[in-house]
Motif scaffolding. Structure first.
Motif, PDB file in Angstrom:
ATOM      1  N   ASP A  20      -3.926  -8.667   9.951  1.00 58.07           N
ATOM      2  CA  ASP A  20      -5.041  -9.403   9.391  1.00 58.07           C
ATOM      3  C   ASP A  20      -4.305  -8.272   8.222  1.00 58.07           C
ATOM      4  O   ASP A  20      -3.768  -8.467   7.122  1.00 58.07           O
ATOM      5  N   ALA A  21      -3.670  -7.707   8.352  1.00 61.78           N
ATOM      6  CA  ALA A  21      -2.356  -7.495   7.238  1.00 61.78           C
ATOM      7  C   ALA A  21      -1.244  -7.823   6.992  1.00 61.78           C
ATOM      8  O   ALA A  21      -0.716  -7.750   5.903  1.00 61.78           O
ATOM      9  N   HIS A  35      -9.868  -1.522  14.753  1.00 57.25           N
ATOM     10  CA  HIS A  35      -8.554  -0.764  15.151  1.00 57.25           C
ATOM     11  C   HIS A  35      -7.998  -1.436  13.441  1.00 57.25           C
ATOM     12  O   HIS A  35      -8.813  -2.412  12.896  1.00 57.25           O
ATOM     13  N   GLU A  36      -7.446  -0.199  12.478  1.00 53.93           N
ATOM     14  CA  GLU A  36      -7.297  -0.893  11.286  1.00 53.93           C
ATOM     15  C   GLU A  36      -5.218   0.237  10.883  1.00 53.93           C
ATOM     16  O   GLU A  36      -5.006   0.561  11.703  1.00 53.93           O
ATOM     17  N   TYR A  37      -4.577  -0.986  10.818  1.00 55.22           N
ATOM     18  CA  TYR A  37      -3.194  -0.433  10.621  1.00 55.22           C
ATOM     19  C   TYR A  37      -2.984  -0.417   8.791  1.00 55.22           C
ATOM     20  O   TYR A  37      -2.892  -1.450   8.087  1.00 55.22           O
ATOM     21  N   VAL A  38      -1.987   0.244   8.767  1.00 50.50           N
ATOM     22  CA  VAL A  38      -0.776  -0.086   7.948  1.00 50.50           C
ATOM     23  C   VAL A  38       0.683  -0.318   8.319  1.00 50.50           C
ATOM     24  O   VAL A  38       0.896   0.417   9.313  1.00 50.50           O
ATOM     25  N   ILE A  39       1.104  -1.512   8.004  1.00 53.03           N
ATOM     26  CA  ILE A  39       2.484  -1.249   8.207  1.00 53.03           C
ATOM     27  C   ILE A  39       3.735  -1.758   6.918  1.00 53.03           C
ATOM     28  O   ILE A  39       2.955  -2.954   5.481  1.00 53.03           O
ATOM     29  N   ARG A  88       5.505  -9.177   5.799  1.00 57.36           N
ATOM     30  CA  ARG A  88       6.202  -8.341   6.988  1.00 57.36           C
ATOM     31  C   ARG A  88       5.736  -6.145   6.360  1.00 57.36           C
ATOM     32  O   ARG A  88       5.528  -5.470   7.100  1.00 57.36           O
ATOM     33  N   SER A  89       4.566  -6.018   5.720  1.00 58.41           N
ATOM     34  CA  SER A  89       3.772  -5.141   5.353  1.00 58.41           C
ATOM     35  C   SER A  89       2.405  -5.353   4.251  1.00 58.41           C
ATOM     36  O   SER A  89       2.207  -7.085   3.658  1.00 58.41           O
ATOM     37  N   GLY A  90       1.421  -4.680   4.998  1.00 52.17           N
ATOM     38  CA  GLY A  90       0.043  -4.573   4.329  1.00 52.17           C
ATOM     39  C   GLY A  90      -0.371  -4.087   5.335  1.00 52.17           C
ATOM     40  O   GLY A  90       0.022  -3.290   6.120  1.00 52.17           O
ATOM     41  N   THR A  91      -2.205  -4.310   4.604  1.00 52.33           N
ATOM     42  CA  THR A  91      -2.793  -3.310   5.514  1.00 52.33           C
ATOM     43  C   THR A  91      -4.550  -3.918   5.879  1.00 52.33           C
ATOM     44  O   THR A  91      -4.550  -5.030   5.483  1.00 52.33           O
ATOM     45  N   CYS A 109       4.909   0.321  11.558  1.00 56.32           N
ATOM     46  CA  CYS A 109       3.508   1.285  11.794  1.00 56.32           C
ATOM     47  C   CYS A 109       3.650   2.040  10.751  1.00 56.32           C
ATOM     48  O   CYS A 109       4.339   3.076  11.420  1.00 56.32           O
ATOM     49  N   THR A 110       3.121   2.154   9.916  1.00 57.17           N
ATOM     50  CA  THR A 110       2.863   3.539   8.873  1.00 57.17           C
ATOM     51  C   THR A 110       1.916   4.304   9.268  1.00 57.17           C
ATOM     52  O   THR A 110       1.643   5.697   9.379  1.00 57.17           O
ATOM     53  N   LYS A 111       0.519   3.683   9.818  1.00 58.44           N
ATOM     54  CA  LYS A 111      -1.216   4.610   9.957  1.00 58.44           C
ATOM     55  C   LYS A 111      -1.579   3.700  10.525  1.00 58.44           C
ATOM     56  O   LYS A 111      -1.468   1.949  10.308  1.00 58.44           O
ATOM     57  N   ALA A 112      -2.170   4.270  11.889  1.00 53.33           N
ATOM     58  CA  ALA A 112      -3.324   3.654  12.194  1.00 53.33           C
ATOM     59  C   ALA A 112      -4.142   4.109  12.336  1.00 53.33           C
ATOM     60  O   ALA A 112      -4.695   5.462  12.379  1.00 53.33           O
ATOM     61  N   ASN A 113      -5.295   4.285  12.335  1.00 53.08           N
ATOM     62  CA  ASN A 113      -6.788   4.168  12.246  1.00 53.08           C
ATOM     63  C   ASN A 113      -7.697   3.584  13.914  1.00 53.08           C
ATOM     64  O   ASN A 113      -7.230   2.228  13.963  1.00 53.08           O
TER      65      ASN A 113
END
Lengths: 249, 641, 433
Positions: free
Chosen positions: C81-82, C362-366, C345-348, C371-375
């Protein structure tokens, strides 16, 4: 001969290695003929205080866990580390890259956890960093066949044989196309075999879950890295997943 | 010769697949590479392939091969594995056919391997001439890019058609039964030659030395070359090179027992001489520990050891090892070319001695015979004597110095020297020191329990050579175990007059470690026999009348002037460190090297010169040894260094 | 009635992970009822810091051994998704098969190995060997093997799958394997019904206790949702803004637990097989509906002990569904596809799937592939509060029973939720740079 008493204990882990015992399917019936399972919280209510063989899953993270495992060691004639979290620390050691306070702050933020013993963690330790381990069953998760072999060996009074050669040996026997050729970075050449190269055989590179070989040929690794346009940093980074150590890996 | 259209060839192959009496395997793609695998349809066949990941050896010496099943709930129950349905293998390249012919020499001509033989007989090979050449292959320069025999059928692609060369009656029958073919025209037959020349030109990689004698002598003169050290420093010790090699055939054998503790099997699996534990014995000693030595060993096997033994270069130039080797240091072509540039650096001359005896008996390969433990006698703290007898009460029929492989199903197999002298008595002795899994298990067995025995194996002492001679027996530690067989043979009333004066020198660690004390007491009483004993250390309070010191310290006590060195034979058996010193003492008193005999210990696993673990350079310790004439073996670099 | 009761179950057995039950009753007064989760926290969120997006799947798989396929799929959905990756139809079907395999494995393990001993009055499955229930036990083992082998076939390994990778699969099963598996699934229907019958014969041992609560899970328009769908609630209906899932799943921290608790618009809610059943029962396949009828299960069922029965119903549904999915693969012939290439290369991204114990996010910020943030919202975390409130309502109703019976009834309640405590102790909520 009376049946040896066997106990399973879990520490910080996903309990996937104990699940492999349930995944023995019909053979679990053979297992309970062979040994007397006296403690196995995941599937049984009963619990005993003495046992001949203790299987330990998971890493040690807190003073309360450390106390518990020392107690288990006292009661166990043979102690077997079961799975990567127990044998080498595994993924639980990824966080050892940072000190505990940093990690705690990141994870719990401002939540009040000070003084709560459940949260009183130290850097992750493999079991042998706390107590003496007699035998190792490597892997994340463990390989069921290897578990059976070790149990059979212990019952027969044999020393279980754990391979000292790299995953490549098994990978070649499985006739896989080398992962390096497919442009992937595989840790197979420096990782202890015994998994039947299951990841490369399924098209994925080895992550090193069975631990790095006792004496990996580190000098020649550079040769290979250069050939595939990789750096030593890349390799260290790959090794972090299962084999993080403060020193060079 | 026949010719067939591409379309009809596919029909032919599909017809073979339909025939349920055969299992049909052929070359197919796997990712960007190729493999031999079960063929579902002719469409999947990729006859234009360059090289497969694994050679066809996997069909004859499978990666994991069940040799026998056993049942542990019974005292001794073993059933050898049956070999499966006949196999048709389609698309084998000439170099792989040559590799199989080489393996035949080892597995069929020398001490037949039943399993290999059955699989070979059971398989039809449909070869194919090379169409595309792997960039790592140098088969062209070795002349292994074509072959005239060793196949049932050979296919050569000529445009939209194939020419079929018939190689056997079986192959011919297949064609008659299933293929729509025409007789090949002269032009078509000539085309084959052209195609082969064409193929030869496609090889980019060429080895500079192409004959067996050339490889062999080049390696001989470069044994100590620094190239081994340099190249092996890049080696990852993964043994991928040997795994994928069509001419590597070393193996290991392991027992597997299921959780019900009843069913088990003995599994043979590929082993590799680059692996650290390849030469490790039960006591923990590793005989070829240095990576440089292991690295060199592989090349010497390819171009010297097997070459001297069988006359061929044990490399067919397929290039698989180069593809498999991550640091790219495995190619024999590169090494030979490099060596041929440099000339000779560090020549050593002996790597091989001719085998003396040829054994081809049943009960030697794989499946052991049942023997019953008749007596157990504890000799020392560590060693126990087991007296065994075959269930059919046939005598073992051994010579002094030979050994047996003793099996306990579920635990494994290990070699033991025979300690009793040759005799018509069905009972024979082995003495066992508790060091590993097998020996520990053996110590738990009781009288009347069964074990498996293969043997007698190896080259024993040729007693004719000792006739009319004085003999000096020098043993250290457990060396006395096989030595006893020899001593008692010599002292036997029937034989005693064949030999002259007998001197027995024996060193043990401590007084309590001295083996066969009662026997020694009787030997000492015999006429013209001297026994000298020594121990390394003697604690206070221990009762000991012999010397204290190493066995070499006993030599001054021999009445040297009474020795007639020209008429004396000496036998030395003991731990590896002992030989050098003892032999020096023997030489000092004037005994010629050719009058000295030694018995060596290595990891003798198969006992029949195949599995490779016991090799001392080109010599199989299990077959040419364990008894060697010192003059013959002294120059083997790996024997005493 | 005035009596003292003290229950202190230190580590409830036959559940995944460590949980304690504490009950203190003095002279009929309830002083303390507490569901505690003392499992060692493992800091997965910290582990993901700076990892390449390809590593997120294998690492988060290790959150839980029992639902590693579920975590893997949620992780892949979030990553894809990101990074705007859309997988092929074939991969999509294979992933649905993967989820079926895991659901079957986890459910049959729970029904057969963890709950059945209570119903048959024993401490574990081991005493069932050689008992009159041996036949049912062997069928359970057989179904467990089938479930695992289906996962092995699709994922390369049932625990910590290997073939599930960003963009698809690193390897796919062969047509022959699929055909064989279809046959085995078909053959498994009868033994499944036999196991259901065996459970039915002891179903009266399940306590009759109901407490109205909210049920949350995925729903889809045309199927019983597992892999795809929107968030749905028995109280508030559809919630289609999946990226704002935290509006529904509000997590909070309590002192007796290293795992978080969660609520929506009541004080607690429940997720899992029973929630899914309550939301989506009309979309079950026919044989699954028959089994539900056999047990008299009807939506909305407020008895948490019936979660086990909903699992049996889902097990049958998963078998029926897998047969249909395999048919779909065989219709188009399975191809040896490479995973879809990742271009961004990047996204949430957010990935939501139904795993055996309920809805998992699961949620990621890439950023620049790292990965810079995960929930991560774990099903069991969403159930902890509901367990606590169930206990509070249940205890007064059973105080007349013996201490031992009270203890067993409470333990059975915890087990009914099939809690996966290893999972639930992985907070994944904090931003890190």
């Amino acid at each position: 001969m009376s049946k040896p008493k066997v106990a399973f204990f879990d520490f910080a882990s996903c309990e996937g290695c104990q699940l492999q015992i349930a995944n023995l399917e019909e053979e679990i019936l053979d297992l309970i003929q062979l040994v007397d399972v006296v403690s196995f919280r995941e599937v049984m209510k009963e619990h005993a205080e003495t046992y001949d063989i203790a299987f330990i899953e998971g890493s040690v993270m807190r003073p309360m866990d450390e106390e518990r495992i020392k107690e288990i060691r006292k009661h166990a004639k043979i102690l077997v580390a079961l799975g990567a979290c127990a044998t080498i620390g595994g993924v639980n050691k990824i966080r050892n890259q940072w000190d505990v306070e940093n990690v705690k702050k990141d994870v719990y933020g401002d939540a009040k956890i000070k003084g709560n013993k459940y949260f009183d963690v130290f850097p992750t330790k493999s079991v042998d960093e706390v107590v003496k381990v007699d035998f190792y069953i490597h892997g994340c998760p463990i390989n069921r066949d290897e578990f059976k072999k070790v149990v059979v060996s212990l019952i027969m009074g044999k020393t279980p044989e754990i391979p000292t050669y790299p995953v490549c040996v098994e990978c070649k026997k499985n006739e896989n196309v080398c992962l390096f050729e497919q442009g992937k970075f595989c840790l197979g050449p420096i990782t202890r075999a015994g998994c039947n190269a299951i990841c490369p055989t399924n098209g994925s590179p080895c992550d090193g879950c069975r631990g790095i070989l006792d004496k990996p040929q580190v000098e020649c690794v550079q040769e290979v890295l250069d050939r595939y346009n990789l750096t030593y940093e890349d390799m260290k980074n790959r090794c972090i997943i299962y084999n993080y150590t403060k020193e060079e890996c | 010769m026949k010719s067939i259209s591409e379309e009809d060839l596919n029909c032919f192959i599909d017809a073979l697949i339909q025939d349920e009496t055969y299992e049909v395997h052929g070359v197919q793609s796997k990712g960007k590479r190729f493999v031999f695998a079960p063929l579902e349809t002719a469409e999947h066949l990729r006859l234009e392939y360059d090289v497969t990941i694994l050679p066809p050896k996997k069909y004859f010496l499978p990666q994991y091969e069940n040799l026998m099943d056993f049942n542990l709930s019974q005292d001794f129950s073993v059933s050898p594995q049956k070999v499966d349905k006949p196999l048709i293998l389609i698309g084998v390249h000439p170099y792989d056919i040559i590799a199989l012919q080489q393996t035949d020499k080892v597995y069929l001509d020398d001490q037949k391997d039943d399993f290999y033989q059955k699989r070979r007989k059971n398989t039809l090979i449909i070869g194919v001439d090379i169409q595309n050449v792997s960039e790592h292959s140098f088969a062209g320069s070795l002349g292994t890019h074509y072959v005239d025999s060793g196949f049932d059928l050979m296919l050569t692609n000529i445009g939209k058609k194939y020419v079929i060369t018939i190689g056997s009656k079986k192959g011919e029958k297949l064609v008659q039964r299933y293929a729509k073919v025409k007789d090949a025209t002269d032009a078509e037959v000539k085309e084959i030659e052209k195609i082969r020349i064409n193929t030869l030109n496609k090889f980019k990689k060429k080895v500079q030395v192409t004959d067996a004698a050339g490889w062999s002598s080049l390696l001989v003169s470069n044994y100590e070359n620094s190239i081994w050290e340099e190249q092996s420093s890049k080696c990852m010790e993964c043994s991928s090179c040997t795994m994928v090699c069509p001419t590597c055939f070393c193996y290991d054998v392991k027992d597997d027992v299921s959780l019900n503790m009843r069913d088990g099997s003995r599994i043979r699996t590929w082993d590799g001489c680059l692996l650290k534990d390849f030469t490790k014995v039960g006591s923990g000693e590793v005989f070829r520990e240095d990576l440089k030595d292991r690295f060199r060993h592989r090349f010497f096997r390819k171009g010297n050891y097997l070459t001297e033994r069988y006359g061929f270069i044990a490399c067919v130039g397929c290039g698989r090892c180069s593809i498999a080797c991550l640091p790219n240091i495995a190619s024999p072509c590169d090494i030979i070319n490099e060596l041929s540039k440099s000339g000779g650096k560090g020549k050593r001359d002996t790597f091989f001695i001719k085998q003396k005896n040829k054994t081809d008996e049943k009960g030697i390969i794989h499946v052991p015979r049942r023997a019953i433990i008749k007596k157990i006698q504890k000799l020392t703290e560590w060693e126990t004597l087991f007296t065994l007898e075959f269930e059919d009460k046939k005598p073992l029929g051994h010579k002094p110095g030979q050994f047996v492989e003793l099996s306990i199903f579920g635990v494994g197999e290990a070699p033991f020297g025979i300690s009793s002298p040759p005799s018509d008595d069905p009972q024979f002795d082995v003495v066992v020191r508790k060091v590993g899994n097998l020996t520990s298990k053996l110590f738990t067995l009781k009288k009347e329990d069964s074990v498996g025995i293969r043997g007698p194996l190896g080259n024993g002492f040729d007693m004719k050579e000792f006739k009319g001679k004085h003999i000096i027996f020098v043993s250290g530690g457990t060396g006395m175990i096989p030595m006893r067989s020899l001593i008692e043979y010599c002292l036997d009333k029937k034989n005693r007059d064949k030999f002259k004066y007998i001197k027995i020198l024996y060193g043990a660690k401590r007084p309590c470690d001295v083996l066969f004390q009662d026997k020694i007491a009787t030997w000492e009483k015999c006429d013209s026999v001297t026994c000298k004993l020594t121990v390394d250390t003697c604690q206070d309070g221990e009762c000991w009348v012999g010397s204290v010191g190493l066995v070499t310290a006993l030599f001054p006590k021999l009445e040297v002037d009474r020795i007639d060195p020209k008429n004396t034979k000496a036998v030395v058996i003991g731990p590896p460190v002992m030989f050098k010193f003892v032999i020096k003492c023997l030489q000092t008193i004037g005994i010629d090297d050719k009058d000295i005999y030694v018995s060596l210990e290595r990891r003798m696993k198969c006992g029949v010169g195949k599995c490779g673990h016991c090799q001392i350079n080109g010599v199989y310790c299990c077959k040419e040894g364990p008894v060697f004439n010192y003059a013959e073996i002294k120059n083997l670099p790996e024997a005493f260094e | 009635m005035s009596k003292d009761v003290s229950v202190n179950v230190h580590h409830v057995t036959r559940v995944e992970g460590h949980g304690n039950i504490v009950l203190d009753v003095k002279s009929g007064d309830i002083k303390e009822i507490q569901w505690q989760v003392p499992e060692a926290p493992r800091f997965f969120e910290a582990m993901l810091r700076g990892r390449h997006y390809d590593d997120l799947r294998p690492i988060t798989s290790r959150i839980c051994g029992i639902c590693s396929i579920g975590h893997s799929l949620a992780s892949l959905k979030a990553t894809e998704d990101a990074l705007d990756v859309s997988i092929s139809d074939q991969s999509h079907i294979l992933r649905r098969l993967a989820i079926n395999g895991e659901n079957m494995q986890s459910h049959i393990l729970h029904i057969g190995y963890l709950v059945a001993p209570d119903l048959f009055g024993v401490g574990s499955v081991f005493p069932l060997v050689g008992s009159k229930h041996q036949d049912a036990l062997l069928k359970i083992v057989q179904l467990h093997r089938l479930s695992n082998e289906m996962s092995d076939m699709i994922c390369g390994r049932t625990t910590h799958p290997i073939r599930l990778v960003v963009g698809g699969f690193s390897m796919v099963p062969t047509e022959k394997q699929l055909r064989e598996m279809k046959q085995r699934l078909t053959d498994a229907i009868q033994p499944t019904q036999d196991v259901a019958t065996a459970v039915l014969s002891v179903a009266d041992k399940l306590p009759d206790f109901s407490r109205e609560t909210e049920y949350i899970g995925l729903s889809a328009d045309n199927e019983y949702a597992f892999y795809d769908g929107y968030i749905n609630s028995t109280d508030t209906g559809a919630f289609k803004d999946y990226k704002n899932y935290t509006d529904v799943m509000k997590e909070y921290i309590v002192s007796q637990s290293t795992a978080k608790y969660a609520k929506h618009h009541r004080k607690s809610y429940m997720v899992g097989a029973l929630a899914r059943y309550n939301l989506n029962s009309k979309q079950l396949h026919p044989l699954a509906k028959d089994v539900a009828k056999m047990f008299g299960l009807k939506p909305v069922c407020y008895n948490p002990y019936m979660n086990t029965i909903a699992q049996i119903v889902e097990f049958v549904h998963n078998i029926e569904d897998s047969i249909l999915q395999i048919d779909a693969l065989l219709d188009t012939t399975i191809k040896d596809e490479k995973p879809v290439k990742v271009n961004k290369r990047s996204g949430t991204g957010v990935g939501i799937v139904e795993v055996p114990r309920g809805i998992l996010v699961h949620e990621y910020v890439i950023k620049n592939e790292l990965c810079t943030k995960a929930n991560c919202i774990i099903p069991t975390n969403q159930n902890h509060a509901n367990i606590q409130h169930d206990m509070e309502e249940l205890v007064p109703q059973i105080l007349d029973k013996s201490e031992k019976e009270i203890e067993l009834t409470l333990e059975m309640l915890v087990r009914a939720y099939d809690p996966c405590i290893s999972c639930s102790t992985h907070y994944l909520t904090v931003t890190f740079e």
